[in-house]
Structures are given as C-alpha cells and as structure tokens.
Scaffold this active site. Structure first.
Site, mmCIF file in Angstrom:
data_model
loop_
_atom_site.group_PDB
_atom_site.id
_atom_site.type_symbol
_atom_site.label_atom_id
_atom_site.label_comp_id
_atom_site.label_asym_id
_atom_site.label_seq_id
_atom_site.Cartn_x
_atom_site.Cartn_y
_atom_site.Cartn_z
ATOM 1 N N ASP A 1 16.861 22.420 -28.978
ATOM 2 C CA ASP A 1 16.738 23.570 -29.854
ATOM 3 C C ASP A 1 18.033 24.377 -29.740
ATOM 4 O O ASP A 1 18.650 24.407 -28.682
ATOM 5 C CB ASP A 1 15.540 24.422 -29.412
ATOM 6 C CG ASP A 1 15.296 25.589 -30.343
ATOM 7 O OD1 ASP A 1 15.222 25.361 -31.555
ATOM 8 O OD2 ASP A 1 15.178 26.721 -29.856
ATOM 9 N N ASN B 1 3.054 -2.028 7.034
ATOM 10 C CA ASN B 1 3.243 -1.530 5.670
ATOM 11 C C ASN B 1 3.266 -0.013 5.581
ATOM 12 O O ASN B 1 4.049 0.568 4.821
ATOM 13 C CB ASN B 1 2.136 -2.058 4.746
ATOM 14 C CG ASN B 1 2.310 -3.537 4.431
ATOM 15 O OD1 ASN B 1 3.297 -4.152 4.831
ATOM 16 N ND2 ASN B 1 1.354 -4.098 3.714
ATOM 17 N N ASP C 1 8.406 24.606 -30.397
ATOM 18 C CA ASP C 1 8.932 23.423 -29.715
ATOM 19 C C ASP C 1 7.858 22.654 -28.945
ATOM 20 O O ASP C 1 8.051 21.502 -28.583
ATOM 21 C CB ASP C 1 10.033 23.819 -28.724
ATOM 22 C CG ASP C 1 11.218 24.459 -29.402
ATOM 23 O OD1 ASP C 1 11.556 24.025 -30.509
ATOM 24 O OD2 ASP C 1 11.800 25.398 -28.831
ATOM 25 N N ASP D 1 12.396 26.421 -26.293
ATOM 26 C CA ASP D 1 11.856 27.618 -25.662
ATOM 27 C C ASP D 1 10.714 28.247 -26.442
ATOM 28 O O ASP D 1 9.882 28.920 -25.881
ATOM 29 C CB ASP D 1 12.963 28.657 -25.447
ATOM 30 C CG ASP D 1 13.710 28.985 -26.727
ATOM 31 O OD1 ASP D 1 13.348 28.435 -27.777
ATOM 32 O OD2 ASP D 1 14.665 29.780 -26.674
ATOM 33 N N GLU E 1 0.816 -1.227 0.000
ATOM 34 C CA GLU E 1 0.000 0.000 0.000
ATOM 35 C C GLU E 1 0.844 1.270 0.000
ATOM 36 O O GLU E 1 0.488 2.279 -0.598
ATOM 37 C CB GLU E 1 -0.928 0.033 1.232
ATOM 38 C CG GLU E 1 -1.965 -1.070 1.266
ATOM 39 C CD GLU E 1 -1.436 -2.334 1.943
ATOM 40 O OE1 GLU E 1 -2.231 -3.250 2.155
ATOM 41 O OE2 GLU E 1 -0.232 -2.379 2.256
ATOM 42 N N ASP F 1 7.309 0.473 7.784
ATOM 43 C CA ASP F 1 8.103 0.424 6.559
ATOM 44 C C ASP F 1 8.230 1.772 5.857
ATOM 45 O O ASP F 1 9.218 2.035 5.176
ATOM 46 C CB ASP F 1 7.475 -0.571 5.567
ATOM 47 C CG ASP F 1 7.629 -2.012 6.037
ATOM 48 O OD1 ASP F 1 8.320 -2.215 7.051
ATOM 49 O OD2 ASP F 1 7.062 -2.909 5.392
#
Length: 865
Positions: A332, A702, A613, A609, A290, A706
C-alpha cells in the site's frame, strides 16, 4: 443500487423516507427486517476443538497408535513419553489459532456507538446499532460515520476515508448526483456517499442511510475476512507431504517386519509375537522424526525473537520461512511507502517566503500545539501550518498579533477561503488561499521583494507554468493572496472580499516518501523480489511516487481500479506481470491482484495499514501490517507487523526469513539422516535376528540427543550471498539441491558405524553390545550436527563460530553418558556401564562420520567446479 448516480430526492423516495426522517414505528419495523447495524461476529472454535484439530496430522496418528500398542504391551515408559510429545506439539499449535475472530471484533470497535438522527422531524441521539435504512443521520466534524449513506446536504463537509480507500487526503463531499459516464466509479470518487467506519474531519452534513451492518462496504470487508481460507506456508505443505510419505513408509516397514518375524518363528504360536510387535513399534518410532515439528517450531521462535529486535513482529511462526521465498511484495502507498503526512515540498513566490508562510498559516483552521510538536486539523491545512512553523512563523504567535475578525469559509464552487485579521495599527489585512487558477482571477497585483506591482499576462503565464510543473509532480498546489484595508469591510461575502487581491505565491505539497524506502526497494530487486504499489490514491500521484522510488519506469506499467474492473480474472492473470502500480483500487481489487500473482505460482506478500487492506493481507501468502498507523483489523489478520511502519524492515525480515529457512533445512537433513540411520540399523538387526534397540532408546536419541544440536543449528549466521541470490522456488521440495542424497549416504554411514559397534561389543554380551551401539549412534549424531553447519562447505573453512551448537553437543554427550552410567537410570533404559576400552571404541567409531562427510563434500565440490 448505485445511488451516487441518482439525485438525493430520488434516493429518499426509494428508501421511503424524507428529510424529516422515519417515524418510530417505521424505524422499529425496519430494525426487525434488516437487523441491528453491526457486523457479524466470527465463528469461534473452542480450545478443545482446536486441540483435536492438531491431532489430524498423519505423523501424530502413527505416534498415537504406537503409544496405545506400547501401553497394551506393558511398555508404559515408552507410551508415556510418546503421549507427552504429542500433547506438547498440539498445545504449540493451539496457541497460534483465533486471528479471524479478533479481526471482526476490531471492525466492530470502529463503528461509532452513538449517532444523531432525525426522526419525525426531531433530532435525537440513538445507539448506532439501531440505525436502519432510510434514517436521516446528521454528521459534523469529529463524528464517525455509522452506516453507508447518500449525502443529502453538505456544508464544507470533508470525510477522511484512508482506512477504507487508502487515500490520505480527506474527500470533500457534495449532495449533487454524479454524472453516469461509466458503469461504475471507484469508491474514493463517490463524492456524494459516506461509508461506515470513516471519519468526518471538517464541516457538517446530512445523509440518508442506504445500507447497514453486513450490507455496508465495511461489512463486505468483514465478510471477505471471515470467508478467506488461511493459506498454508510452503514449509507447512512440505512437512505435511513428508508426514504422509513417512506414514506410508513406516506402515509398510512395520507390516513387513512383523510378518517376517512371525513367519520366521513358525507363525502366531509362542511368545515371539509380542516381541516382534515391539520390534515393529521400535521401527515406527525410529522412522518418525518426533522432534522435527518441535525443532522447526523452536527454530522459528528463536528467529521471531531476533526479528522483533529489528522491528518485525511475527504473529504466526510458520510465516517466517515464507518471507524467505517471497517473490512479490504488494505494498500500500499511504503510510507504508509514504509518511501519511502531507508536507509542503515546493514553493513559488516573487516576494518573501515568510509572507507566503504567514498567509498560509493565518488563512487556516488547523491549530498548533503550544510546544509546536503537533498540528491538529485537516491534513492539507496542517501541512501549511507546519510549513509556516518550519519557516519560523508560529501560528499561535501570529494569531495574537493578527486576530481573525471575519471569514468567508471554503466551498467547492469558488475553491477559495478568506480570513480577515486586525493589525496592531488598527488597519485590516485579508488573506485568501485556494486553487491557483481560481485565485488568479481575483488578483490584480503580485507581491515582489520590493513591493506589489500590477499583475501582467507574463506573470500569469509564469505562475500557471509553475503550477503545471508542480502538478506534473503530483503535488497538491494552493495559491495565496492578500489585501489591506483601512477598515473592516461592511460586506464580508466572498464576492465582496475576493477581488482586487495581491498574489503572494504557490505551495506544492505531497505525502512524501519515507527516506529509507528507495534503498529498501533496491535491495528487494537485488534479492529478486518485485515490488508492487497498490493504492486508493489518484493515478498521477501514484505514478510520481512510484517513479521516485524506482517501482516503475513508464506510465504504461500503471493501471486504475476502473480499468481493472473491466478485466476478467483470466485476462488479469495473463497481464498481471505488466503492471507495477495500481491506483484508485477498491478492497476487492486488492484481493484479485494478490490472487492473480498467486495463480502465476508466485509467493506473495502484501503490506498495508488500512481496513481496506485486510482481505488482501489475509489472502496473501504473508500479510504484513503496520504497527503505528495500522488499524487493529489489519494487525489481527496479518502474519507480521512492522513496529516502526518502515518498509526497510521488510528487507531485514526477508533476510532473516532466508537465514531461518536455510537453517531449518540443515536441521531437517540432520534429523532425517539420524532417523534413517536408526531405520537401517534396526532393519538389518531384525533381518539378522537380534535386538539392537528398544523403543525407549530411539525416543531418547530422537528427542534428547538430536533435539539440542538441531535447535542450535537454527542459530547459524546467514551466508554471505543470502540477499543477492534469487528467491527459492515455492515448488522446490525439501530434498532439493542434493539434500535427499546427503540424507541417504549419511544415514547409511551412521548405521554401519553403529552396527560395527554392536558386533564388537557382542562378544561381551547382548547388554554391552546394545549399550555400545546406543553410545556410538547418539555420539555419531552429535558429531553429525557439526557437519551440518554448512551443507556444502567444509566445517574447517567456516569463519564464524556457533557457540550454541558446541554447548548443545556437550550437553547431548553428557546426557547420553548419564543414561549409561547413572545407577537406576541405566536400569530403566536397559543399559550397562562400559569399560574404558569399549567407551573409547564407541567414541572413535562415532567420530569417523566427520572425515566421511568432509571427503564427500570435497568430491562434490570438485565435480561442481
């Protein structure tokens, strides 16, 4: 229609218009037919829909089912905890949505709100969104072009198209038709066209509108952006695959355990059915990590914060790890590899450089700010003013000493410009600048250090040789000359002024490379990453810059957009690895290049930029936008933005991406080995007919025990060889390089230690046994996190310290003791305080995981040697 090949009279006729423009009734009909001159808005999802989309993950669906069953079985605590996990995970996902809508909005802002048009012979100002095909639009310096149009009149008209083509130098426009030599020509070479979103920087002109709204070049880009699917990163794909595998495994185990339990206890009669159901749920919860999604997200977030301190701003968390396996960077040129600022880099004169500087500053329409920090004007002229300022000649002071009294403006036919200035003595001096070959024709003398002398053929040859030398370096070369007169010429026509001149010298200018880029590209190569240059600029300029940077070694590795257009996608896929430089490209070319590399199985990053692009950035595995020079459109579709526009920052980002991915693999190994230990121990307990844990115990281990160490593992420093090893293969699975085997043996080892603890404690009662098993497993996993600091090296040989991990281990251990010893809390968890002996036994069993893993590392290391 390719109107740039047609005479403008033909275009006017095809648009059913004239130089006087449309009449109001025609304009209204066309507005109804073609719609408003604006870009379509992107489709927006509601927050609720985005939230629901996050629940499609198979791992999440299994958790939801477990939560519902737990609730129906009156295990409300378990049900609530599971639901909280699901909701938090979904909220994190929703936060990352919505970039496409922002990109379209930014494109809309680039369109000018009002424009001057001529209708029925009258000039008027109207909203840009009301412009229709056939309208005559008037353009002048400072205007934003409101629609795509064919130029029908141009007077020294220059338009800056860098945001659309990537070319840094403004394009001089003309009304003349372009000879139809080819089937098509690049957008940047269409000198009789003006496009929506570009800017007029000089002169004036008129044009007839041919396309509006989404039919414009800008509209095509907006359409590409909105229709480009978001790519999943390698890690996302692997986690999605892992989720599906785990879901199937969990379902199979749960069905087996439930069926086994029911059949062993005599069928569906009696109270054992609910108990068996809860046992199956415990296994489901144990098998599903989880905390994995949350831990990965948090580790990425920490990496993002660290990267932002080095000028790399991440807009999308999962893009961080993509950097770590990037194999190709398509960059570019303008503003990314270069400074996007024309600069004089070479000069040639037989006289004084100061005279060259003075002539270039005065025969110039750019202006210098009072503090000398900013130059306003056309890029080429701005470079000359800056050159003069750096040479000790302030244009503002020169203008006071030598005020301009007459001029002959630049035009593209004679390729020169002249200005006449009055000297303090009452005499006049004329300065002329222009193309070297044309200006030389008007010169009779040349300035030397001593005086002006007659211009000989030898001088002419030397000047043209120097001009060729500069041009071969892709420099833009301008020449200057002067002439002194006793009185102001009566005839100030170009023909009268531009003759009998004295040649001063040449200036060669270019948009220079960023000083740190060459070293950054070398680092990329050392890291196994191939840099590619994609630009709208001319091939000669692109090749010169690429050679200087070490991107290519010979011109055969360069190709133009026109050549690219003649290639099929299949041909491009075969030849893509032959090219390192692409010049005179259009937006659709960039997307084709990125896609061709991706079809080769490469992970592709694209930097840029300009608006041009944006589609390629969105198509790439990771789009890198520029923070300073980048348009809003580019930033909004990019995955990462460089705050300093520094290519070198990409290298830092790649290094950080690799470090983060390494650490995520450590966290995944840690969490999966922990989950496997829970599954194995619960499976054995079920077969042996005793309850080892309840669902709430597994969730606590869990999500709490952990989670903290797993996050802390994400803060490990990078290994020494991280930037000298090749990029990992995007096809490499999560369990590659022995991770799967390590998960299995470590998970089994922890399970065995946990079961031993239960069996020892069972003689003191079931609750004590379950508590000892809980403490052994939770503490064992805490010690296991220490093992995971390095997957292959002994933890006793590591030179660095991870203080965050040590703190997390202590916190997890204290929390585990808390649920055992705090009254009330232990009741909820169905645990009981342990005696000193049992506590010590549990901790000693847990510690054994360290020597077990160390011995395996030693054996594996010896085998590899």
């Amino acid at each position: 229609m390719k109107h740039y090949f047609e005479e403008f009279e033909t275009v006017l006729k095809s648009q059913e218009s004239s130089k006087n423009g449309l009449d109001p009734s025609q304009a209204q009909k066309r507005l109804e037919k073609f719609g408003k001159n604006k870009l379509d808005e992107g489709k927006k999802k509601s927050v609720f829909v985005k939230f629901l989309e996050q629940l499609k993950d198979p791992m999440i669906i299994v958790l939801l089912v477990a939560a519902v069953i737990s609730g129906l079985a009156s295990e409300l605590v378990d049900s609530i905890i599971i639901m909280v996990v699901v909701v938090l995970n979904s909220i994190l996902g929703v936060v990352q949505e919505g970039k496409a809508e922002k990109a379209i909005e930014a494109l809309q802002k680039m369109s000018s709100p009002y424009s001057k048009v001529r209708r029925n012979g009258q000039v008027m100002q109207i909203k840009s969104e009301e412009i229709v095909p056939g309208d005559i639009v008037l353009l002048e310096a400072g205007d934003s072009v409101p629609a795509d149009m064919r130029i029908i009149e141009a007077s020294s008209l220059k338009i800056e198209e860098a945001s659309l083509t990537g070319e840094s130098v403004p394009i001089e426009k003309t009304a003349l038709a372009i000879p139809a030599k080819d089937k098509d020509i690049p957008l940047g070479d269409r000198v009789n066209m003006a496009y929506m979103g570009t800017n007029v920087v000089y002169g004036r002109g008129e044009g007839v509108v041919i396309n509006t709204g989404m039919a414009t070049e800008m509209g095509k880009i907006a359409n590409i952006i909105s229709n480009t699917d978001e790519e999943k990163t390698p890690l996302q794909k692997k986690l999605a695959s892992l989720s599906k595998v785990l879901s199937v495994v969990v379902l199979g185990i749960c069905i087996f355990i439930f069926a086994f339990g029911v059949l062993r206890n005599g069928g569906f009669h009696g109270g054992h059915v609910l108990e068996t159901f809860l046992m199956a749920i415990s296994l489901a919860v144990a098998a599903i990590p989880e905390g994995l999604v949350a831990v990965v997200t948090i580790v990425l977030s920490i990496g993002v914060t660290k990267m932002s301190k080095r000028n790399s701003i991440i807009r999308k968390l999962t893009a961080v790890e993509t950097l770590g396996c990037t194999q190709v960077i398509c960059s570019d040129k303008t503003g990314t590899l270069t400074q996007n600022k024309m600069t004089v880099v070479e000069t040639y004169t037989l006289g004084d450089v100061e005279q060259l500087a003075i002539s270039m500053a005065l025969c110039n329409d750019a202006s210098l700010s009072e503090d000398g920090k900013e130059v306003i004007g056309e890029p080429t002229e701005s470079a000359l003013v800056r050159f003069a300022y750096d040479s000790g000649k302030n244009k503002n002071e020169l203008v006071k000493l030598l005020p301009r009294v007459a001029e002959a403006p630049f035009d593209s036919v004679r390729k020169m410009m002249s200005t006449v200035h009055k000297e303090s003595s009452g005499k006049f001096i004329q300065y002329t600048k222009g193309a070297p070959d044309e200006l030389l024709k008007a010169c009779t003398h040349i300035l030397t250090k001593d005086d002006a002398v007659p211009l000989t053929d030898a001088h002419r040859s030397a000047i043209m040789a120097e001009n060729k030398k500069m041009a071969n370096k892709a420099l833009r070369v301008l020449a200057s000359a002067f002439k002194q007169t006793d009185s102001l010429p009566e005839n100030i026509s170009p023909e009268s002024l531009e003759r009998n001149l004295t040649f001063i010298g040449l200036t060669g200018m270019i948009d220079p490379v960023r000083p740190e880029v060459k070293a950054a590209i070398e680092k990329c190569r050392n890291a196994g990453i191939r840099p590619i240059m994609i630009t709208g600029d001319h091939k000669d300029t692109a090749v010169a810059i690429a050679k200087e940077l070490g991107i290519l070694s010979n011109e055969n590795q360069a190709i133009t957009g026109s050549e690219l257009s003649n290639m099929s996608d299949q041909e491009l896929e075969k030849k893509i690895s032959n090219y390192s430089v692409y010049a005179r490209v259009q937006p659709e070319h960039k997307v084709r290049i990125v896609n061709a590399w991706k079809k080769q199985g490469k992970i592709v990053a694209m930097t840029g930029d300009g608006v041009n692009d944006a589609p390629a950035l969105k198509s790439a595995d990771i789009g890198v936008g520029m923070g300073i020079t980048g348009t809003d459109v580019t930033k909004n579709v990019s995955d990462m933005v460089l705050a300093d526009d520094n290519f070198a920052s990409i290298v830092h980002a790649v290094e950080e991406g690799r470090r983060i991915y390494d650490n995520i693999r450590k966290a995944i190994q840690f969490l999966l080995s922990s989950n496997l230990s829970e599954v194995v121990s619960l499976f054995v307990a079920t077969i042996m007919n005793f309850q080892l844990f309840s669902p709430i115990h597994i969730l606590w281990i869990n999500l709490v025990t952990d989670a903290f160490p797993a996050i802390a593992l994400g803060m490990e420093d990078a290994e020494e060889d991280i930037m000298t090893r090749p990029p990992r293969s995007p096809k490499e699975g999560i369990f590659a390089q022995g991770l799967g085997i390590s998960v299995i043996y470590q998970g089994v080892a922890i399970a065995i230690l946990t079961l031993i603890a239960y069996l020892i404690g069972n003689k003191y009662g079931h609750t004590v046994a379950m508590t000892m098993a809980f403490l052994t497993m939770s503490t064992c996993e805490v010690f296991q996190s220490l093992n995971m600091r390095s997957i292959t090296k002994s933890i006793f040989t590591l030179k660095t310290r991870n203080k965050s991990l040590l703190s997390a281990m202590v916190l997890s251990f204290i929390l585990s003791l808390g649920v055992i010893y705090i009254p009330g809390v232990n009741t909820v968890f169905k645990l009981t305080p342990l005696s000193g002996t049992n506590l010590l036994i549990s901790l000693l069993l847990a510690f054994l995981i360290i020597p077990i893993v160390e011995i395996v590392k030693l054996i594996v290391g010896a085998i590899k040697k």
